[in-house]
Design a protein around this motif. Structure first.
Motif, PDB file in Angstrom:
ATOM      1  N   GLU A  80       0.879  -1.164   0.000  1.00 43.69           N
ATOM      2  CA  GLU A  80       0.000   0.000   0.000  1.00 43.69           C
ATOM      3  C   GLU A  80       0.918   1.215   0.000  1.00 43.69           C
ATOM      4  O   GLU A  80       1.866   1.294   0.801  1.00 43.69           O
ATOM      5  CB  GLU A  80      -0.874   0.018   1.260  1.00 43.69           C
ATOM      6  CG  GLU A  80      -1.738   1.269   1.373  1.00 43.69           C
ATOM      7  CD  GLU A  80      -2.463   1.383   2.717  1.00 43.69           C
ATOM      8  OE1 GLU A  80      -3.085   2.439   2.944  1.00 43.69           O
ATOM      9  OE2 GLU A  80      -2.378   0.442   3.527  1.00 43.69           O
TER      10      GLU A  80
ATOM     11  N   GLU B  81      -4.132   4.229   5.243  1.00 47.75           N
ATOM     12  CA  GLU B  81      -5.563   4.245   5.538  1.00 47.75           C
ATOM     13  C   GLU B  81      -5.864   3.613   6.893  1.00 47.75           C
ATOM     14  O   GLU B  81      -6.709   4.081   7.640  1.00 47.75           O
ATOM     15  CB  GLU B  81      -6.338   3.511   4.435  1.00 47.75           C
ATOM     16  CG  GLU B  81      -6.347   4.222   3.086  1.00 47.75           C
ATOM     17  CD  GLU B  81      -7.222   5.457   3.076  1.00 47.75           C
ATOM     18  OE1 GLU B  81      -7.992   5.664   4.040  1.00 47.75           O
ATOM     19  OE2 GLU B  81      -7.138   6.223   2.092  1.00 47.75           O
ATOM     20  N   ARG B  82      -5.148   2.537   7.209  1.00 47.05           N
ATOM     21  CA  ARG B  82      -5.349   1.844   8.484  1.00 47.05           C
ATOM     22  C   ARG B  82      -4.018   1.777   9.235  1.00 47.05           C
ATOM     23  O   ARG B  82      -3.248   0.835   9.069  1.00 47.05           O
ATOM     24  CB  ARG B  82      -5.894   0.434   8.256  1.00 47.05           C
ATOM     25  CG  ARG B  82      -7.292   0.402   7.658  1.00 47.05           C
ATOM     26  CD  ARG B  82      -7.777  -1.028   7.506  1.00 47.05           C
ATOM     27  NE  ARG B  82      -9.143  -1.085   7.013  1.00 47.05           N
ATOM     28  CZ  ARG B  82      -9.478  -1.003   5.723  1.00 47.05           C
ATOM     29  NH1 ARG B  82      -8.541  -0.852   4.811  1.00 47.05           N
ATOM     30  NH2 ARG B  82     -10.738  -1.058   5.354  1.00 47.05           N
TER      31      ARG B  82
ATOM     32  N   ARG C 233       1.074   7.702   2.148  1.00 44.78           N
ATOM     33  CA  ARG C 233       0.409   8.943   1.740  1.00 44.78           C
ATOM     34  C   ARG C 233       0.987  10.132   2.512  1.00 44.78           C
ATOM     35  O   ARG C 233       0.593  10.402   3.648  1.00 44.78           O
ATOM     36  CB  ARG C 233      -1.102   8.825   1.997  1.00 44.78           C
ATOM     37  CG  ARG C 233      -1.818   7.801   1.114  1.00 44.78           C
ATOM     38  CD  ARG C 233      -2.134   8.385  -0.228  1.00 44.78           C
ATOM     39  NE  ARG C 233      -2.930   9.604  -0.135  1.00 44.78           N
ATOM     40  CZ  ARG C 233      -4.261   9.632  -0.026  1.00 44.78           C
ATOM     41  NH1 ARG C 233      -4.945   8.494  -0.005  1.00 44.78           N
ATOM     42  NH2 ARG C 233      -4.908  10.777   0.040  1.00 44.78           N
TER      43      ARG C 233
END
Length: 377
Positions: A215, A361-362, A218
Motif C-alpha cells: 500500500e 488508511e489503516r 500517503r
C-alpha cells in the motif's frame, strides 16, 4: 576492515546494484550500509518500511545494514553526511567509504570539498546569502565556479560533504555511476501514477515483487497531525524545534490557517531561504519533537548475513541494538525520562516508525520496532 555506504535505498534499484557490483570488483571486503529509517533526507516518508528495504539490500549484496538515526537522516546534506561518516567511524570496522556522484573526477570533488576552509569562500557565501539565496543555492554556485563541476546534483553534493567529513583513517572510494534506466525519484513518481508502467521501473526482481504488493504511503496525510499539534503549540514551543529560525514559525502558522492540503501548507512556507526539502524536514522535526542535537551513537541492526554477523562481533565502541526492548522500555518512552544519549536518539527512531504508520488508511501502532527482528539471510 569493511567498506561503508551511506544510503536510503528508497527503493533499492539497478543503480544501487551496480554500485555494489563495482565495489566487489575492487575488493572482497564486507559491505556495511547505513540506511535511513522511516523518513529520508529530503523529509519524505520511505516508500517501503526500513526492515523490507534492509532485507532487499542484503539480498542485493550488502552484508550488514544499520539504521541511520532519524536525528541524522532527516537533516541537511551537510549534517546527513557528517553524521553518517561519524557513526561509521565510531563502529571501528570501516576503513573505506564508497559513494557515487554525477561527477566522476575524484580530484575535482576534493577541490570542491577543500574550498569550504578558505576565507574567500566564507566571504562569497555571506555575500550570496545576503542577496536572499539559500545556503544550498549559494554553496552550489560557488563550488561550481571553483571546481568547474555541476555542484548542484544531489549525489555530487553528498560526495563533497562526505569528503569534507572523512577522518584520515577512512579513505574515499568513488564509484562512477553506470547507465541508470530510472532513478529512485523517477521510480517513486511512476509508482504513484494511476496505471503503473512497471516495465519502466528498473529494480531487481525481489524489489519489484515488494513494490507490487504494498500500500503506498500517503505523505498528504501529514496535514492533520501538523494542524492538530499547532492547536496546542505556542511561539515558544515552535522556536524550540530544531531548525526553526529566521521567523519561519510565523509563515508556518499563517500557511496552516489557509491550507486545505499538505501541498498547500508546504507551498505557503517555501521561499528562497527555505526550500521545500528544508520545510519538510522542519515539519517532521515539529511532529517528532526534535529540539536539539544528541551525541549518542549506536548500531541499530536491520538486516545481515553470515559475513555481517562476524562484523557485529567486532563492534566494541557503540551499543549494538538488535532487540529494542533490551535498551528501551515503553514506560521510559511514555515518561520521557530517558537518561542515556543513545537511548534518546533511539526513541526518535521509534517515533518516526509510528509517524510513518499514520500515513496509511489503516495505521498499525503495534510497536513494530519492538516486535520486528532484524532480517538474517
Amino acid at each position: 576492515m569493511a567498506i561503508g555506504i551511506i544510503a536510503e535505498y528508497n527503493p533499492f534499484h539497478a543503480g544501487h546494484a551496480f554500485q555494489i557490483s563495482q565495489i566487489k570488483k575492487f575488493t572482497d571486503a564486507e559491505i556495511v550500509a547505513l540506511m535511513s529509517g522511516s523518513f529520508t533526507q529530503r523529509g519524505t516518508p520511505a516508500i517501503l518500511d526500513k526492515w523490507t528495504r534492509a532485507k532487499l539490500a542484503v539480498m542485493g549484496g550488502v552484508d550488514l545494514v544499520l539504521e541511520l538515526p532519524f536525528t541524522v537522516a532527516v537533516r541537511s546534506a551537510q549534517d546527513f553526511s557528517r553524521g553518517g561518516v561519524n557513526l561509521l567511524s565510531q563502529l571501528g570496522i570501516i576503513d573505506t567509504l564508497a559513494f557515487g556522484a554525477e561527477v566522476s573526477d575524484l580530484e575535482k570533488l576534493k577541490l570542491a570539498a577543500s574550498t569550504f576552509s578558505k576565507e574567500s569562500f566564507q566571504q562569497e557565501l555571506k555575500s550570496a546569502m545576503a542577496t536572499g539565496k539559500s545556503y544550498a543555492a549559494a554553496v552550489t554556485e560557488i563550488l561550481s565556479s571553483v571546481a568547474q563541476i555541476d555542484a548542484g546534483q544531489p549525489n555530487t553534493i553528498l560526495a563533497i560533504e562526505y569528503l569534507r567529513a572523512l577522518p584520515k583513517n577512512i579513505q574515499p572510494l568513488l564509484i562512477p555511476r553506470g547507465e541508470i534506466k530510472s532513478s529512485a525519484t523517477e521510480i517513486r513518481r511512476l509508482l504513484y501514477q494511476k496505471n503503473v508502467a512497471w516495465q519502466k521501473i528498473s529494480v531487481p526482481p525481489a524489489v519489484l515483487d515488494e513494490l507490487k504488493s504494498i500500500e503506498l504511503v500517503r505523505e498528504d496525510f501529514l496535514l492533520r497531525p501538523i494542524l492538530a499539534k499547532l492547536l496546542i503549540s505556542n511561539l515558544e514551543n515552535l522556536r524550540e524545534i530544531y531548525g526553526m529560525a529566521e521567523g519561519i514559525e510565523f509563515k508556518l502558522i499563517e500557511s496552516a490557517r489557509r491550507a486545505k492540503t499538505f501541498e498547500e501548507l508546504i507551498t505557503g512556507i517555501v521561499n528562497r531561504r527555505f526550500p521545500i526539502s528544508r520545510v519538510k524536514r522542519l515539519l517532521l522535526h515539529f511532529l517528532i519533537g526534535f529540539t536539539e542535537e544528541i551525541s549518542g551513537h549506536y548500531a541499530r541492526v536491520l538486516a545481515f548475513n553470515e559475513r555481517g554477523r562476524a562484523l557485529l562481533k567486532q563492534i566494541r565502541a557503540v551499543p549494538i541494538v538488535t532487540k529494542v526492548a533490551q535498551h528501551l522500555t515503553s514506560k521510559e518512552i511514555l515518561s520521557g525520562r530517558i537518561s542515556e544519549p543513545y537511548k534518546k536518539n533511539l526513541a526518535f527512531d521509534l517515533r518516526a516508525t509510528d509517524l510513518r504508520e499514520i500515513l496509511f488508511e489503516r495505521p498499525n501502532f503495534s510497536g513494530k520496532d519492538f516486535l520486528t527482528p532484524p532480517y538474517f539471510k
